[in-house]
Design a protein around this motif. Structure first.
Motif, PDB file in Angstrom:
ATOM      1  N   GLU A   9      -3.330 -25.949 -17.251  1.00 40.89           N
ATOM      2  CA  GLU A   9      -3.828 -27.339 -17.240  1.00 40.89           C
ATOM      3  C   GLU A   9      -2.721 -28.241 -17.768  1.00 40.89           C
ATOM      4  N   GLU A  11      -3.201 -31.557 -18.633  1.00 40.99           N
ATOM      5  CA  GLU A  11      -3.656 -32.601 -19.551  1.00 40.99           C
ATOM      6  C   GLU A  11      -3.827 -32.004 -20.950  1.00 40.99           C
ATOM      7  N   LYS A 105     -14.999 -31.735 -14.345  1.00 40.42           N
ATOM      8  CA  LYS A 105     -14.637 -32.629 -15.449  1.00 40.42           C
ATOM      9  C   LYS A 105     -15.375 -33.958 -15.290  1.00 40.42           C
TER      10      LYS A 105
END
Ligand code: CA
Length: 231
Positions: A9, A11, A105
């Motif tokens: 990921e 982020e 998300k």
């Protein structure tokens, strides 16, 4: 040992949230912030599960998924993909390419942990036995029976109070901010007032402290939040 999980990921705040919640459950977590590094890390570690974002720099998540499924060493490692609401087509493609499950998300940590457990249980890769008893000083939590005893006496807690107390007892001495507690106990998507935390602290103190006005266990850390003073 509940198992090793690789998180791919880009982020940083999501990595931190996922990592924290999985570490807390006893998993060993490793992460990479782009697709290429992620693929390398997975091939090197051969983890029990992969959490894979789809939108990644260097190599996108679908390509990573495809590569993992085409390699004999990695083709049976369970994959949970992370997608945005708008990426429905990619999500379907990801599942077709062999991802085991997906989480949209923004997600709550509790939901993700539940998915991880379920996928690992289905894959049979990992012994999912949790600790049954957490004990610190006069407080004893029986996780199997969802039972809390303070000084030998059973106390009734709401599910939220139970999770709160469990978090505190697993991390004695650690100071938690109200924002952190709100995010981790009430979920990533929860935009509540931090006073929610104070109300729960007050109720917990009434249930666990000798003198709730002068707490010995659930301490206020001025300017920060709260801490469990363990033994
Ligand atoms: Ca991303």
């Amino acid at each position: 040992m509940p198992g090793t999980i690789v998180i791919v990921e880009d982020e940083a705040n999501i990595v931190e949230l996922v990592k924290y919640n999985l570490d807390r459950e006893g998993y060993r977590t490793l992460y990479a912030n782009d697709g290429r590094k992620g693929l390398e890390l997975i091939k090197q570690e051969l983890p029990d599960l992969v959490i894979l974002d789809l939108m990644l720099p260097e190599m996108d998540g679908l390509s990573v998924c495809k590569q993992l499924r085409s390699d004999a060493q990695t083709k049976s490692i369970p994959i949970i993909i992370l997608t945005a609401k708008s990426e429905e087509a990619d999500r379907v493609l990801g599942l077709e390419m062999g991802a085991d499950d997906y989480v949209t998300k923004p997600f709550s940590p509790r939901e993700l942990v539940a998915r991880v457990r379920a996928v690992l249980r289905r894959s049979g890769a990992v012994d999912e036995t949790e600790p049954e008893i957490i004990e610190n000083g006069v407080i004893r939590i029986d996780l199997r029976q969802h039972l809390v005893k303070v000084r030998g006496e059973e106390v009734e807690l709401t599910p939220k109070e139970f999770d709160f107390l469990k978090l505190l007892l697993l991390n004695p001495g650690r100071a938690f901010t109200r924002e952190f507690l709100l995010e981790h106990l009430w979920g990533y998507e929860y935009f509540g007032d931090t006073r929610t935390v104070d109300v729960h602290v007050r109720r917990l103190r009434q249930k666990i402290e000798n003198d709730p006005a002068n707490p010995e266990y659930l301490e206020t850390v001025r300017g920060v939040g709260y801490r469990f003073r363990g033994e």
